[in-house]
Design a protein around this motif. Structure first.
Motif, mmCIF file in Angstrom:
data_model
loop_
_atom_site.group_PDB
_atom_site.id
_atom_site.type_symbol
_atom_site.label_atom_id
_atom_site.label_comp_id
_atom_site.label_asym_id
_atom_site.label_seq_id
_atom_site.Cartn_x
_atom_site.Cartn_y
_atom_site.Cartn_z
ATOM 1 N N PHE A 1 0.832 -1.198 0.000
ATOM 2 C CA PHE A 1 0.000 0.000 0.000
ATOM 3 C C PHE A 1 0.872 1.256 0.000
ATOM 4 O O PHE A 1 0.545 2.259 -0.618
ATOM 5 N N PHE B 1 -6.209 -4.385 6.105
ATOM 6 C CA PHE B 1 -5.844 -4.780 4.738
ATOM 7 C C PHE B 1 -4.329 -4.909 4.683
ATOM 8 O O PHE B 1 -3.628 -3.954 5.010
ATOM 9 N N ASN C 1 -2.432 -6.292 1.846
ATOM 10 C CA ASN C 1 -1.945 -5.960 0.514
ATOM 11 C C ASN C 1 -3.094 -5.483 -0.355
ATOM 12 O O ASN C 1 -4.219 -5.932 -0.181
ATOM 13 N N GLN D 1 -7.149 -2.571 -6.940
ATOM 14 C CA GLN D 1 -6.606 -1.442 -6.164
ATOM 15 C C GLN D 1 -5.194 -1.109 -6.620
ATOM 16 O O GLN D 1 -4.828 0.049 -6.812
ATOM 17 N N GLN E 1 -14.817 -8.074 -11.002
ATOM 18 C CA GLN E 1 -15.907 -8.803 -10.366
ATOM 19 C C GLN E 1 -16.268 -8.224 -9.000
ATOM 20 O O GLN E 1 -15.461 -7.525 -8.409
ATOM 21 N N THR E 2 -17.427 -8.584 -8.529
ATOM 22 C CA THR E 2 -17.786 -8.188 -7.169
ATOM 23 C C THR E 2 -16.818 -8.850 -6.190
ATOM 24 O O THR E 2 -16.305 -9.931 -6.450
ATOM 25 N N THR F 1 -13.912 -7.738 -5.298
ATOM 26 C CA THR F 1 -12.496 -7.578 -5.592
ATOM 27 C C THR F 1 -11.914 -6.319 -4.959
ATOM 28 O O THR F 1 -10.747 -5.996 -5.163
ATOM 29 N N ALA G 1 -12.469 0.503 -2.216
ATOM 30 C CA ALA G 1 -11.223 1.165 -1.839
ATOM 31 C C ALA G 1 -10.468 1.650 -3.073
ATOM 32 O O ALA G 1 -9.750 2.649 -3.015
ATOM 33 N N GLU H 1 -20.735 0.012 -9.642
ATOM 34 C CA GLU H 1 -21.629 -1.045 -10.108
ATOM 35 C C GLU H 1 -22.522 -0.507 -11.215
ATOM 36 O O GLU H 1 -23.751 -0.617 -11.174
ATOM 37 N N ASP I 1 -24.047 -7.384 -0.054
ATOM 38 C CA ASP I 1 -22.614 -7.328 0.008
ATOM 39 C C ASP I 1 -22.173 -7.907 1.335
ATOM 40 O O ASP I 1 -21.756 -7.209 2.225
ATOM 41 N N ARG J 1 -16.402 -14.026 -2.455
ATOM 42 C CA ARG J 1 -15.923 -12.653 -2.339
ATOM 43 C C ARG J 1 -14.652 -12.570 -1.508
ATOM 44 O O ARG J 1 -14.376 -13.432 -0.711
HETATM 45 P P1 ADP Z 1 -16.461 -4.832 -4.643
HETATM 46 O O1 ADP Z 1 -16.959 -3.420 -4.550
HETATM 47 O O2 ADP Z 1 -15.442 -5.035 -5.707
HETATM 48 O O3 ADP Z 1 -17.573 -5.815 -4.734
HETATM 49 P P2 ADP Z 1 -15.674 -4.394 -1.926
HETATM 50 O O4 ADP Z 1 -15.001 -3.087 -2.098
HETATM 51 O O5 ADP Z 1 -17.045 -4.355 -1.364
HETATM 52 O O6 ADP Z 1 -15.684 -5.177 -3.296
HETATM 53 O O7 ADP Z 1 -14.718 -5.336 -1.055
HETATM 54 C C1 ADP Z 1 -15.074 -6.650 -0.738
HETATM 55 C C2 ADP Z 1 -14.504 -7.043 0.612
HETATM 56 O O8 ADP Z 1 -13.088 -7.107 0.554
HETATM 57 C C3 ADP Z 1 -14.833 -6.058 1.706
HETATM 58 O O9 ADP Z 1 -15.167 -6.782 2.860
HETATM 59 C C4 ADP Z 1 -13.548 -5.288 1.909
HETATM 60 O O10 ADP Z 1 -13.449 -4.819 3.221
HETATM 61 C C5 ADP Z 1 -12.502 -6.330 1.588
HETATM 62 N N1 ADP Z 1 -11.252 -5.760 1.053
HETATM 63 C C6 ADP Z 1 -11.134 -4.793 0.139
HETATM 64 N N2 ADP Z 1 -9.845 -4.550 -0.138
HETATM 65 C C7 ADP Z 1 -9.121 -5.378 0.621
HETATM 66 C C8 ADP Z 1 -7.714 -5.597 0.814
HETATM 67 N N3 ADP Z 1 -6.800 -4.907 0.121
HETATM 68 N N4 ADP Z 1 -7.336 -6.529 1.688
HETATM 69 C C9 ADP Z 1 -8.261 -7.235 2.378
HETATM 70 N N5 ADP Z 1 -9.592 -7.086 2.264
HETATM 71 C C10 ADP Z 1 -10.026 -6.163 1.392
#
Ligand code: ADP
Ligand code: MG
Length: 622
Positions: A4, A22, A24, A29, A48-49, A51, A55, A154, A307, A335
């Motif tokens: 990061f 988090f 990595n 990201q 994909q969802t 992922t 963030a 989305e 989610d 997920r």
């Molecule tokens: P998306 O929008 O792509 O569907 P999200 O942003 O909702 O995915 O993230 C899915 C899950 O992964 C969430 O619980 C989030 O907190 C977790 N997450 C996101 N980035 C990381 C990371 N770098 N390391 C660990 N967990 C992560």
């Protein structure tokens, strides 16, 4: 320096990331964040969802806005109220060490004046659903004429939900110079159209293959006769004691009906559909998140944007009309890098759809057979034993031990174990003794009658094993099969019918390998833990699936002569929910008054066994 820190993020964000745990950055990201931080650009990101897209746009947008300026600088559009709240919450977490940043959520079903007031206090970032946003613009309650960033999260789901006009209208009131970041799991024509209309030379970030399903989801189908659909659902639930799932139906009516039946049959289920009030939906989602509900029966629309991490199974009780919808459904599991299974219950007339879906998701389905009663009994029994072993003892119980010892005096350890386990198990065996197998057979499979190898009709054909490793150790059936093959130095097809549960698994080999399996595996350590393998009494048949792979699980275990009487209604499950819980969405089965004996079509519910709970409120039914 962790990864990061290499992305160019500010100290305060890095600190927040540390708190989030988090370690990595995810792929999207890693690709999107430096790009967005370095320059002012439009962006199309396909991933994909699950992922980590939130963030991927959330970190850069927080870093880029000016916290000293109270004007609205960024607008994030998202398809549902659920997601809107979730994103808002995430952004608040990300920005907690950044002074003066206000994030306001704007969505339907809540007071518009309150939202307007929050915005007036100065909201640099607004997270909104398109409908409510349009409403606020029309009423002059919000000013987005000076935003620098507009994020469409989305995008495909928003367009699916019919928000095209709203989005176009909203974007038209924003300045041309702003940057637009579009995040989507798929790229249907409408999304591409929005992109063309509102973006200039966008950068592109693609994670995985476009339009393909997530690699962490495996796809299975179970062929049944139409009249057995519901029974099949129950058996799949019974065969997966730790199931935490979304069950998709096509209509609100079916959704409600199936949920009600499940509740009646003692499962912890609830319905989620558009006829529920917002408060009811919130309540259901809260219970689901809190795991008081194991099977959330939902329509596609209502489930958009669900989610929740850790969903183990998506069940397509009925297939969707649109194949694309299948992707959205299955994206609810697998997920955040975890493994998930998407199950389809199909009848023969729908089989063609499976091939169409396979083409779209570029992944093969595995054809499986609904587990037989015997198989379910064994799974439940071992699950119970594992649960007993894993249970932490509260020493409060010590006070009662003398009395308990008095009652149980004279029983040997063996007797005691048998009795304890039977408390739970008798219900299963009594129920499933009376059921028949319900798996249908695809024509495909019948034509290839050779698949029904003689050993399937011959219980002594294959050796079935129980092993104390499972999905908890990060195995799915494929990786466990590989692991076993390697560890045992066996050939490609020597290990078959691998069926992975949470804390344990089953697999088959031909009897010639039995000695080797027992000797080698019982002396292997997996991350410091000794592996324990035993020969399972239920040999589970030996058929392989139509792809020539071992069918990773249940098969129609050969009917045992005479033991499967005509099907009865009703079902039940092991007691996973007997701890007192708040909220009212669970079945009463773990605590309902006993119905033993009687003429009940259902097996008696447990009430005398471990962990009885105070009776909860009746599940809502509206
Ligand atoms: P998306 O929008 O792509 O569907 P999200 O942003 O909702 O995915 O993230 C899915 C899950 O992964 C969430 O619980 C989030 O907190 C977790 N997450 C996101 N980035 C990381 C990371 N770098 N390391 C660990 N967990 C992560
Ligand atoms: Mg998201």
């Amino acid at each position: 320096m962790n990864k990061f820190e290499q992305l160019g993020l500010s100290e305060s964000l890095l600190k927040a990331i540390l708190d989030l745990g988090f370690e990595n950055p995810s792929e999207v990201q890693e690709k999107a964040i430096p790009l967005l931080l370095e320059k002012d650009t439009d962006l199309v990101a396909l991933a994909q969802t699950g992922t980590g897209k939130t963030a991927a746009f959330g970190f850069p947008v927080i870093q880029k806005i000016d916290a000293d300026n109270r004007n609205t600088q960024a607008l994030i559009l998202s398809p549902t109220r659920e997601l809107c709240l979730q994103i808002t919450n995430e952004l608040k977490n990300y920005s907690k060490y950044e002074k003066g940043i206000n994030v306001v959520a704007v969505y339907g079903g809540a007071s518009i004046t309150e939202q307007a007031r929050d915005i007036k206090r100065g909201a640099q970032i607004i997270v909104a659903t398109p409908g409510r946003m349009q409403d606020m613009i029309n009423r002059g309650l919000v000013n987005i004429t000076q935003i620098n960033y507009c994020i469409l999260d989305e995008a495909d789901e928003m367009l699916n939900m019919g928000f095209y006009d709203d989005i176009v209208n909203i974007l038209s009131t924003t300045p041309d110079e702003k940057n637009t970041w579009l995040f989507s799991a798929t790229m249907p024509a409408e999304v591409a159209r929005i992109g063309k209309q509102f973006m200039t030379n966008p950068e592109e970030v693609t994670v995985g293959t476009k339009n393909s399903g997530s690699a962490t989801v495996s796809h299975e189908f179970y062929l049944v006769n139409a009249r057995d659909r519901y029974e099949a659902l129950k058996r799949l639930a019974d065969a997966n004691p730790d199931i935490f799932s979304v069950v998709f139906c096509r209509t609100k009516r079916d959704t409600q009906a199936i949920a009600e039946k499940l509740i009646e049959d003692g499962y912890s289920a609830a319905a989620l559909h558009g006829d529920l009030s917002q408060a009811q939906r919130d309540g259901v989602m809260k219970s689901f998140r809190g795991r008081q509900i194991q099977m959330l029966v939902a329509t596609d629309v209502a489930a958009r944007g669900i989610d929740v991490d850790n969903i183990t199974h998506v069940v397509n009780y009925q297939l969707p009309d649109e194949i694309e919808t299948y992707n959205h459904r299955s994206g609810r599991t697998g997920r955040a890098g975890r493994l998930g299974t998407s199950i389809v219950i199909v009848t023969k007339s729908e089989l063609r759809k499976i091939s169409s879906i396979e083409r779209i998701i570029k992944q093969k389905f595995e054809e499986k057979t609904i587990p037989s009663g015997i198989e379910i009994c064994e799974i439940q029994l071992l699950h119970l034993a594992t649960k007993i072993k894993d249970t932490e003892v509260d020493h409060e119980i010590d006070n009662y031990l003398p009395a308990i010892n008095d009652v149980l005096e004279g029983l040997t350890k063996e007797e005691l174990i048998k009795k304890m386990v039977s408390v739970e198990f008798n219900r299963f065996i009594n129920y499933y003794k009376k059921t028949r197998d319900i798996s249908a057979q695809s024509g495909d499979r019948r034509e290839r009658g050779d698949d029904r190898a003689p050993r399937e009709n011959n219980n002594s054909g294959a050796t079935r094993y129980f092993v104390n490793i499972g999905s908890r150790d990060n195995f799915d059936w494929m990786s466990l099969k590989d692991y076993l093959k390697e560890t045992l130095d066996l050939g490609r097809d020597d290990v078959f019918k691998v069926d992975v549960k949470e804390g344990f698994s089953f697999f088959n080999t031909d009897p010639e390998h039995t000695d080797k399996v027992m000797e080698v595996l019982n002396n292997v350590q997996l991350e410091g833990r000794r592996i324990n393998v035993e020969i399972s009494k239920n040999d589970g048949g030996g058929r392989r699936d139509h792809n020539g792979r071992s069918s990773g699980g249940r098969s129609s275990a050969p009917r045992r002569e005479g033991s499967f009487a005509p099907r009865r209604e009703g079902g039940f499950r092991s007691d996973r929910n007997s701890a007192p819980r708040e909220g009212g969405f669970r079945s009463e089965r773990s605590s309902a008054p006993r119905r033993e004996g009687g003429s009940s079509e259902r097996p008696a519910r447990r009430s005398e066994s471990f962990g009885d709970a105070p009776r909860p409120r009746r599940p809502r039914r509206d």
